[in-house]
Design a protein around this motif. Structure first.
Motif, PDB file in Angstrom:
ATOM      1  N   ILE A 111     -57.548  53.721   6.497  1.00 62.63           N
ATOM      2  CA  ILE A 111     -56.526  54.136   7.454  1.00 62.63           C
ATOM      3  C   ILE A 111     -55.832  55.388   6.922  1.00 62.63           C
ATOM      4  O   ILE A 111     -55.410  55.430   5.765  1.00 62.63           O
ATOM      5  CB  ILE A 111     -55.484  53.011   7.663  1.00 62.63           C
ATOM      6  N   SER A 112     -55.733  56.406   7.744  1.00 69.82           N
ATOM      7  CA  SER A 112     -55.080  57.643   7.341  1.00 69.82           C
ATOM      8  C   SER A 112     -53.586  57.412   7.163  1.00 69.82           C
ATOM      9  O   SER A 112     -52.947  56.711   7.950  1.00 69.82           O
ATOM     10  CB  SER A 112     -55.316  58.723   8.396  1.00 69.82           C
ATOM     11  N   LYS A 113     -53.030  58.028   6.127  1.00 75.54           N
ATOM     12  CA  LYS A 113     -51.599  57.899   5.859  1.00 75.54           C
ATOM     13  C   LYS A 113     -50.783  58.428   7.026  1.00 75.54           C
ATOM     14  O   LYS A 113     -49.681  57.935   7.314  1.00 75.54           O
ATOM     15  CB  LYS A 113     -51.255  58.660   4.576  1.00 75.54           C
ATOM     16  N   GLN A 114     -51.325  59.422   7.725  1.00 81.37           N
ATOM     17  CA  GLN A 114     -50.607  60.018   8.851  1.00 81.37           C
ATOM     18  C   GLN A 114     -50.507  59.062  10.043  1.00 81.37           C
ATOM     19  O   GLN A 114     -49.679  59.263  10.942  1.00 81.37           O
ATOM     20  CB  GLN A 114     -51.293  61.314   9.293  1.00 81.37           C
ATOM     21  N   ASP A 115     -51.344  58.023  10.067  1.00 80.32           N
ATOM     22  CA  ASP A 115     -51.315  57.074  11.183  1.00 80.32           C
ATOM     23  C   ASP A 115     -50.189  56.053  11.040  1.00 80.32           C
ATOM     24  O   ASP A 115     -49.831  55.382  12.017  1.00 80.32           O
ATOM     25  CB  ASP A 115     -52.650  56.329  11.283  1.00 80.32           C
ATOM     26  N   ILE A 116     -49.663  55.921   9.838  1.00 76.31           N
ATOM     27  CA  ILE A 116     -48.634  54.920   9.572  1.00 76.31           C
ATOM     28  C   ILE A 116     -47.277  55.411  10.058  1.00 76.31           C
ATOM     29  O   ILE A 116     -46.836  56.515   9.717  1.00 76.31           O
ATOM     30  CB  ILE A 116     -48.567  54.596   8.067  1.00 76.31           C
ATOM     31  N   ARG A 117     -46.603  54.611  10.859  1.00 78.08           N
ATOM     32  CA  ARG A 117     -45.273  54.958  11.346  1.00 78.08           C
ATOM     33  C   ARG A 117     -44.246  54.735  10.234  1.00 78.08           C
ATOM     34  O   ARG A 117     -44.215  53.676   9.605  1.00 78.08           O
ATOM     35  CB  ARG A 117     -44.916  54.117  12.568  1.00 78.08           C
ATOM     36  N   THR A 118     -43.441  55.742   9.976  1.00 72.01           N
ATOM     37  CA  THR A 118     -42.452  55.677   8.906  1.00 72.01           C
ATOM     38  C   THR A 118     -41.092  55.248   9.460  1.00 72.01           C
ATOM     39  O   THR A 118     -40.900  55.140  10.667  1.00 72.01           O
ATOM     40  CB  THR A 118     -42.337  57.028   8.200  1.00 72.01           C
ATOM     41  N   GLY A 119     -40.156  55.037   8.532  1.00 71.69           N
ATOM     42  CA  GLY A 119     -38.807  54.647   8.925  1.00 71.69           C
ATOM     43  C   GLY A 119     -38.509  53.208   8.545  1.00 71.69           C
ATOM     44  O   GLY A 119     -39.417  52.409   8.284  1.00 71.69           O
ATOM     45  N   VAL A 120     -37.230  52.884   8.499  1.00 64.95           N
ATOM     46  CA  VAL A 120     -36.782  51.534   8.195  1.00 64.95           C
ATOM     47  C   VAL A 120     -36.774  50.724   9.489  1.00 64.95           C
ATOM     48  O   VAL A 120     -36.207  51.142  10.493  1.00 64.95           O
ATOM     49  CB  VAL A 120     -35.372  51.550   7.563  1.00 64.95           C
ATOM     50  N   ILE A 121     -37.435  49.557   9.458  1.00 64.81           N
ATOM     51  CA  ILE A 121     -37.571  48.727  10.655  1.00 64.81           C
ATOM     52  C   ILE A 121     -36.390  47.767  10.751  1.00 64.81           C
ATOM     53  O   ILE A 121     -36.001  47.126   9.781  1.00 64.81           O
ATOM     54  CB  ILE A 121     -38.901  47.941  10.620  1.00 64.81           C
ATOM     55  N   GLY A 157     -24.789  50.683   4.652  1.00 65.39           N
ATOM     56  CA  GLY A 157     -26.144  50.134   4.726  1.00 65.39           C
ATOM     57  C   GLY A 157     -26.969  50.854   5.780  1.00 65.39           C
ATOM     58  O   GLY A 157     -27.079  52.077   5.770  1.00 65.39           O
ATOM     59  N   TRP A 158     -27.535  50.072   6.721  1.00 66.75           N
ATOM     60  CA  TRP A 158     -28.413  50.613   7.749  1.00 66.75           C
ATOM     61  C   TRP A 158     -27.962  50.117   9.114  1.00 66.75           C
ATOM     62  O   TRP A 158     -27.566  48.978   9.275  1.00 66.75           O
ATOM     63  CB  TRP A 158     -29.860  50.180   7.487  1.00 66.75           C
ATOM     64  N   ARG A 159     -28.055  50.998  10.111  1.00 70.17           N
ATOM     65  CA  ARG A 159     -27.647  50.654  11.473  1.00 70.17           C
ATOM     66  C   ARG A 159     -28.802  50.952  12.424  1.00 70.17           C
ATOM     67  O   ARG A 159     -29.391  52.040  12.406  1.00 70.17           O
ATOM     68  CB  ARG A 159     -26.420  51.457  11.890  1.00 70.17           C
ATOM     69  N   CYS A 160     -29.105  49.974  13.280  1.00 69.11           N
ATOM     70  CA  CYS A 160     -30.171  50.160  14.271  1.00 69.11           C
ATOM     71  C   CYS A 160     -29.615  50.917  15.475  1.00 69.11           C
ATOM     72  O   CYS A 160     -28.605  50.515  16.062  1.00 69.11           O
ATOM     73  CB  CYS A 160     -30.732  48.806  14.716  1.00 69.11           C
ATOM     74  N   LEU A 161     -30.279  51.987  15.842  1.00 61.87           N
ATOM     75  CA  LEU A 161     -29.837  52.799  16.966  1.00 61.87           C
ATOM     76  C   LEU A 161     -30.185  52.158  18.305  1.00 61.87           C
ATOM     77  O   LEU A 161     -29.679  52.566  19.346  1.00 61.87           O
ATOM     78  CB  LEU A 161     -30.464  54.188  16.884  1.00 61.87           C
ATOM     79  N   SER A 162     -31.064  51.130  18.260  1.00 60.27           N
ATOM     80  CA  SER A 162     -31.469  50.476  19.515  1.00 60.27           C
ATOM     81  C   SER A 162     -30.584  49.288  19.862  1.00 60.27           C
ATOM     82  O   SER A 162     -30.086  49.184  20.981  1.00 60.27           O
ATOM     83  CB  SER A 162     -32.931  50.021  19.421  1.00 60.27           C
ATOM     84  N   CYS A 163     -30.384  48.387  18.868  1.00 59.95           N
ATOM     85  CA  CYS A 163     -29.636  47.161  19.180  1.00 59.95           C
ATOM     86  C   CYS A 163     -28.281  47.093  18.496  1.00 59.95           C
ATOM     87  O   CYS A 163     -27.500  46.183  18.765  1.00 59.95           O
ATOM     88  CB  CYS A 163     -30.463  45.926  18.803  1.00 59.95           C
ATOM     89  N   GLY A 164     -28.010  48.020  17.590  1.00 60.10           N
ATOM     90  CA  GLY A 164     -26.717  48.052  16.927  1.00 60.10           C
ATOM     91  C   GLY A 164     -26.589  47.153  15.712  1.00 60.10           C
ATOM     92  O   GLY A 164     -25.550  47.140  15.051  1.00 60.10           O
ATOM     93  N   LYS A 165     -27.632  46.389  15.385  1.00 58.02           N
ATOM     94  CA  LYS A 165     -27.574  45.496  14.219  1.00 58.02           C
ATOM     95  C   LYS A 165     -27.447  46.312  12.945  1.00 58.02           C
ATOM     96  O   LYS A 165     -28.030  47.393  12.824  1.00 58.02           O
ATOM     97  CB  LYS A 165     -28.820  44.614  14.147  1.00 58.02           C
ATOM     98  N   THR A 166     -26.695  45.789  11.970  1.00 57.85           N
ATOM     99  CA  THR A 166     -26.562  46.441  10.672  1.00 57.85           C
ATOM    100  C   THR A 166     -27.161  45.552   9.583  1.00 57.85           C
ATOM    101  O   THR A 166     -27.238  44.333   9.736  1.00 57.85           O
ATOM    102  CB  THR A 166     -25.093  46.737  10.333  1.00 57.85           C
ATOM    103  N   SER A 167     -27.576  46.194   8.514  1.00 55.69           N
ATOM    104  CA  SER A 167     -28.167  45.470   7.390  1.00 55.69           C
ATOM    105  C   SER A 167     -27.959  46.277   6.118  1.00 55.69           C
ATOM    106  O   SER A 167     -28.110  47.498   6.125  1.00 55.69           O
ATOM    107  CB  SER A 167     -29.670  45.247   7.622  1.00 55.69           C
ATOM    108  N   ARG A 168     -27.644  45.583   5.035  1.00 56.39           N
ATOM    109  CA  ARG A 168     -27.468  46.270   3.758  1.00 56.39           C
ATOM    110  C   ARG A 168     -28.792  46.438   3.016  1.00 56.39           C
ATOM    111  O   ARG A 168     -28.910  47.325   2.171  1.00 56.39           O
ATOM    112  CB  ARG A 168     -26.483  45.494   2.865  1.00 56.39           C
ATOM    113  N   LYS A 169     -29.779  45.585   3.332  1.00 61.65           N
ATOM    114  CA  LYS A 169     -31.009  45.585   2.540  1.00 61.65           C
ATOM    115  C   LYS A 169     -32.269  45.833   3.361  1.00 61.65           C
ATOM    116  O   LYS A 169     -33.372  45.497   2.917  1.00 61.65           O
ATOM    117  CB  LYS A 169     -31.136  44.253   1.790  1.00 61.65           C
ATOM    118  N   ALA A 170     -32.142  46.410   4.526  1.00 63.35           N
ATOM    119  CA  ALA A 170     -33.317  46.641   5.371  1.00 63.35           C
ATOM    120  C   ALA A 170     -34.327  47.568   4.689  1.00 63.35           C
ATOM    121  O   ALA A 170     -35.522  47.502   4.966  1.00 63.35           O
ATOM    122  CB  ALA A 170     -32.896  47.221   6.716  1.00 63.35           C
ATOM    123  N   HIS A 171     -33.847  48.438   3.782  1.00 63.30           N
ATOM    124  CA  HIS A 171     -34.746  49.384   3.106  1.00 63.30           C
ATOM    125  C   HIS A 171     -35.728  48.678   2.170  1.00 63.30           C
ATOM    126  O   HIS A 171     -36.800  49.217   1.862  1.00 63.30           O
ATOM    127  CB  HIS A 171     -33.923  50.383   2.285  1.00 63.30           C
TER     128      HIS A 171
END
Length: 311
Positions: free
Chosen positions: A214-224, A239-253
């Protein structure tokens, strides 16, 4: 073996576009590994419930090296004998052939697939384990059995002396094995148990992208986002904030960094972390990596972080 491989396959499935050409293969592999792991857990439950009157030790998913690396689903050792169990959890109508040695599965939809013969695999493992014992100056009778994880499985087998069992029949099978003279005294038996613990080599799957080209370029990046599964959580001071649902997480990374190692392998640089997690500042990436307590190599400027899945 299975939990790490399942996590690696899951990382690829989550991070590849649904239309990617490898997606059907990855999903099929995930289902097969998950089923196999579930089957082994069914046999594990048997040994958790039953206690035998004799001295014994049980090892699950043990990998050893004789003339080659071999892996045993479940291994029972006693001072009188050893038993290797090959566990299968495959749905559909099953048929095991002798020549060629193969397991053929016909699914409910009519699709026919071929797999390695569990009987041939078990016989090979028994021979390799006997050689492993001999190389350590030990000798006990070695028995084997194929275990079908669930009683609903149907199988047609050629005339063979290898027992085919369901998990509930395993204790009776063990109790009926001949117990002649004791082969190992207390010291030798304790030595065998210690050797098995020391010699076990945890299964480390190769990076998914190299395994499946699998090509590295095919992999979607970012914190899920752990809430909605959306990509591209935004870093903020807490921490981290989701731009879609607003959920926050300190350890999503942490899951994102684990994904990177499972997908690509090797050693991670600060730049790799910034690119994959979508963070701008070098110091931010440094803090995130340090928080995971990964082993490092090199000075601050050229520091790399070691793969936690590699020994």
């Amino acid at each position: 073996m299975a939990p790490q491989l399942l996590e690696a396959l899951d990382a690829a499935i989550r991070r590849l576009p649904e239309y990617h050409e490898m997606m059907p293969i990855l999903k099929a592999k995930y289902a097969a590994v998950q089923a196999g792991f579930g089957g082994e857990q069914e046999l594990d439950k048997v040994f958790e419930r039953y206690a035998f009157s004799m001295e014994y030790g049980v090892f699950h998913d043990v990998s050893l090296v004789s003339s080659t690396l071999f892996q045993v689903d479940t291994l029972l050792v006693t001072p009188w004998y050893a038993v290797l169990f090959e566990v299968k959890n495959i749905a559909g109508e099953l048929m095991v052939t002798a020549n060629p040695p193969q397991l053929i599965r016909k699914s409910d939809s009519g699709q026919v697939s071929g797999f390695k013969s569990p009987i041939a695999q078990l016989e090979s493992n028994c021979e390799l384990f006997e050689d492993w014992l001999t190389s350590r100056g030990l000798s006990v009778p070695v028995y084997g059995a194929v275990v079908l994880a669930y009683a609903k499985q149907r199988i047609d087998v050629f005339d063979t002396e290898v027992p085919i069992l369901f998990p509930h029949a395993v204790p009776t099978f063990i109790r009926k094995l001949p117990r002649g003279s004791r082969m190992l005294d207390d010291q030798a038996f304790r030595g065998l148990l210690n050797s098995l613990k020391k010699c076990h080599r945890p299964f480390i799957p190769a990076p998914i992208c190299s395994t499946y080209a699998i090509s590295k370029q095919d992999i979607r990046t970012g914190v899920i986002c752990p809430g909605c599964g959306g990509f591209g959580m935004e870093k903020y001071s807490g921490g981290w904030r989701c731009l879609s649902c607003g959920k926050t997480s300190r350890k999503a990374h942490e899951q994102a960094i684990r994904d990177w190692f499972l997908l690509f392998g090797g050693e991670m640089r600060n730049k790799d972390c910034r690119t994959f997690l979508h963070v701008d500042r070098q110091q931010t990436a440094h803090r995130l990596l340090v928080s995971m307590e990964l082993q490092t190599k090199g000075t601050y400027r050229d520091r790399v972080y070691k793969n936690p899945y590699q020994l």
